[in-house]
Design a protein around this motif. Sequence first.
Motif, PDB file in Angstrom:
ATOM      1  N   UNK A 189      -1.199  -0.535  20.630  1.00 19.40           N
ATOM      2  CA  UNK A 189       0.026  -0.007  19.463  1.00 19.40           C
ATOM      3  C   UNK A 189      -1.009   0.504  18.443  1.00 19.40           C
ATOM      4  N   UNK A 190      -0.244   1.216  17.277  1.00 18.05           N
ATOM      5  CA  UNK A 190      -0.648   1.962  16.391  1.00 18.05           C
ATOM      6  C   UNK A 190      -1.718   3.195  16.668  1.00 18.05           C
ATOM      7  N   UNK A 191      -1.329   3.746  17.727  1.00 19.22           N
ATOM      8  CA  UNK A 191      -2.080   5.116  18.151  1.00 19.22           C
ATOM      9  C   UNK A 191      -0.864   5.768  19.212  1.00 19.22           C
ATOM     10  N   UNK A 192      -1.079   6.986  19.204  1.00 18.40           N
ATOM     11  CA  UNK A 192      -0.289   7.932  20.045  1.00 18.40           C
ATOM     12  C   UNK A 192      -1.005   8.043  21.394  1.00 18.40           C
ATOM     13  N   UNK A 193      -2.312   7.712  21.410  1.00 22.36           N
ATOM     14  CA  UNK A 193      -3.262   7.744  22.818  1.00 22.36           C
ATOM     15  C   UNK A 193      -3.640   6.511  23.208  1.00 22.36           C
ATOM     16  N   UNK A 194      -3.657   6.411  24.587  1.00 23.90           N
ATOM     17  CA  UNK A 194      -4.046   5.071  25.406  1.00 23.90           C
ATOM     18  C   UNK A 194      -5.051   4.717  24.801  1.00 23.90           C
ATOM     19  N   UNK A 195      -6.278   5.728  24.542  1.00 26.56           N
ATOM     20  CA  UNK A 195      -7.637   5.088  24.420  1.00 26.56           C
ATOM     21  C   UNK A 195      -7.816   4.914  23.000  1.00 26.56           C
ATOM     22  N   UNK A 196      -6.646   4.745  22.089  1.00 26.22           N
ATOM     23  CA  UNK A 196      -6.755   4.523  20.603  1.00 26.22           C
ATOM     24  C   UNK A 196      -6.003   3.080  20.357  1.00 26.22           C
ATOM     25  N   UNK A 197      -5.923   2.625  18.920  1.00 27.41           N
ATOM     26  CA  UNK A 197      -5.337   1.639  18.737  1.00 27.41           C
ATOM     27  C   UNK A 197      -5.724   0.092  19.275  1.00 27.41           C
TER      28      UNK A 197
ATOM     29  N   UNK B  98       7.797   7.147  20.658  1.00 33.21           N
ATOM     30  CA  UNK B  98       8.514   5.874  20.148  1.00 33.21           C
ATOM     31  C   UNK B  98       7.779   4.868  19.091  1.00 33.21           C
ATOM     32  N   UNK B  99       8.308   4.917  17.915  1.00 32.39           N
ATOM     33  CA  UNK B  99       7.642   4.198  16.840  1.00 32.39           C
ATOM     34  C   UNK B  99       8.454   2.988  16.350  1.00 32.39           C
TER      35      UNK B  99
ATOM     36  N   UNK C 141       6.724  -4.231   5.227  1.00 26.51           N
ATOM     37  CA  UNK C 141       6.921  -3.426   6.711  1.00 26.51           C
ATOM     38  C   UNK C 141       5.779  -2.541   6.980  1.00 26.51           C
ATOM     39  N   UNK C 142       5.322  -2.880   8.337  1.00 22.91           N
ATOM     40  CA  UNK C 142       4.216  -2.220   9.123  1.00 22.91           C
ATOM     41  C   UNK C 142       4.833  -1.402   9.860  1.00 22.91           C
ATOM     42  N   UNK C 143       4.157  -0.184  10.293  1.00 24.36           N
ATOM     43  CA  UNK C 143       4.809   0.710  11.182  1.00 24.36           C
ATOM     44  C   UNK C 143       3.766   1.612  11.943  1.00 24.36           C
ATOM     45  N   UNK C 144       4.272   1.860  13.393  1.00 23.92           N
ATOM     46  CA  UNK C 144       3.156   2.660  14.110  1.00 23.92           C
ATOM     47  C   UNK C 144       3.721   2.828  15.404  1.00 23.92           C
ATOM     48  N   UNK C 145       3.295   3.851  16.186  1.00 20.85           N
ATOM     49  CA  UNK C 145       3.599   4.207  17.628  1.00 20.85           C
ATOM     50  C   UNK C 145       3.021   3.020  18.533  1.00 20.85           C
ATOM     51  N   UNK C 146       3.556   3.079  19.699  1.00 15.54           N
ATOM     52  CA  UNK C 146       2.643   2.453  20.901  1.00 15.54           C
ATOM     53  C   UNK C 146       2.890   3.188  22.161  1.00 15.54           C
ATOM     54  N   UNK C 147       2.020   3.219  22.855  1.00 16.82           N
ATOM     55  CA  UNK C 147       2.182   3.892  24.284  1.00 16.82           C
ATOM     56  C   UNK C 147       1.535   3.056  25.267  1.00 16.82           C
ATOM     57  N   UNK C 148       1.929   3.082  26.511  1.00 16.07           N
ATOM     58  CA  UNK C 148       1.607   2.198  27.638  1.00 16.07           C
ATOM     59  C   UNK C 148       0.073   2.915  28.166  1.00 16.07           C
ATOM     60  N   UNK C 149      -0.483   1.923  28.616  1.00 19.20           N
ATOM     61  CA  UNK C 149      -1.919   1.936  29.067  1.00 19.20           C
ATOM     62  C   UNK C 149      -1.893   2.230  30.449  1.00 19.20           C
ATOM     63  N   UNK C 150      -2.222   3.210  31.314  1.00 20.08           N
ATOM     64  CA  UNK C 150      -2.158   3.298  32.570  1.00 20.08           C
ATOM     65  C   UNK C 150      -2.750   2.055  33.299  1.00 20.08           C
TER      66      UNK C 150
END
Length: 284
Positions: free
Chosen positions: A11-19, A117-118, A275-284
């Motif tokens: 969460x809070x990243x658009x890259x799996x290696x971040x956030x 998705x955010x 309110x706190x917002x950010x993206x989240x992406x799946x980690x392979x």
Amino acid sequence: MSTPEVLRYTAFSTRPEGGNPAGVVLDAGALDASAMQRIAADVDYAETAFVTGSTADGARSVRYFSPIAEVPFCGHATVATAVALAERGQVAADGAVRFDTPVGVVSIAVSRDDDGIRASFTSVEPSVRDLDGTDLEAILDLLGLTRADLDPALPPRLANTGNTHPVVVLADQKTFDDFSFDPDAVRALLDDRGWPATITVAFCAASDRFQARNLFPVGRITEDPATGSAAASFGAYLRALGAVEVPAVVVIEQGRHVGRPGELTVDIPVSGGITVSGHAVAIA
């Protein structure tokens, strides 16, 4: 009893290696607390979120576990769970969902942009109070710092938007980047004070941009890469001090010091939850 699927998101990243990585279990209705604790320990992220069912008015019941204990609320796992639900069509990609958590009902808005998705969660009603001088000295001692290292415009406080977070803001970028700590000693202080989440150490980079390091020794983790509940508490802290002109939007950069940079956007209204917002992406 079979073990339900455990998803892994950051969460809070658009890259799996971040956030900040979080475990997500969307079908945890048959699990008791000991099973959830065991899964969270196996996942070994800062927190894992478990969707245990729905309330009569349609809110999703959610519990959060670190590898060592249940925690009242977790912002990054909330964002990760909302995005996981949206990706599976269980929440509209431009809709909303409510989570019934141990700290109360939390509303989450879900949206889609060019980066994915955010999710945005709005905290429960915040509270901010003075940080006891003895507690402040204990924190500074653990970091090898003194009161002279503090930003005089942003004094220490205890802020709560579901979890209690001590907030300490430093005046100098190098001091912020270079401080170190004994994770075992920090864990002992958190346990002794009954603080269930992180100690927030921050630096003001600009009027609307802050950097944060959130100390949270648990398992192999020493610093949390991106802490949603702490970001909400920090927004409440800024409002209580009159440090921003509300309504305001600030960005918190976090995770650089542990190799997982991320950004948290914090909307601070005139009153009510943050309110706190950010993206989240799946980690392979």
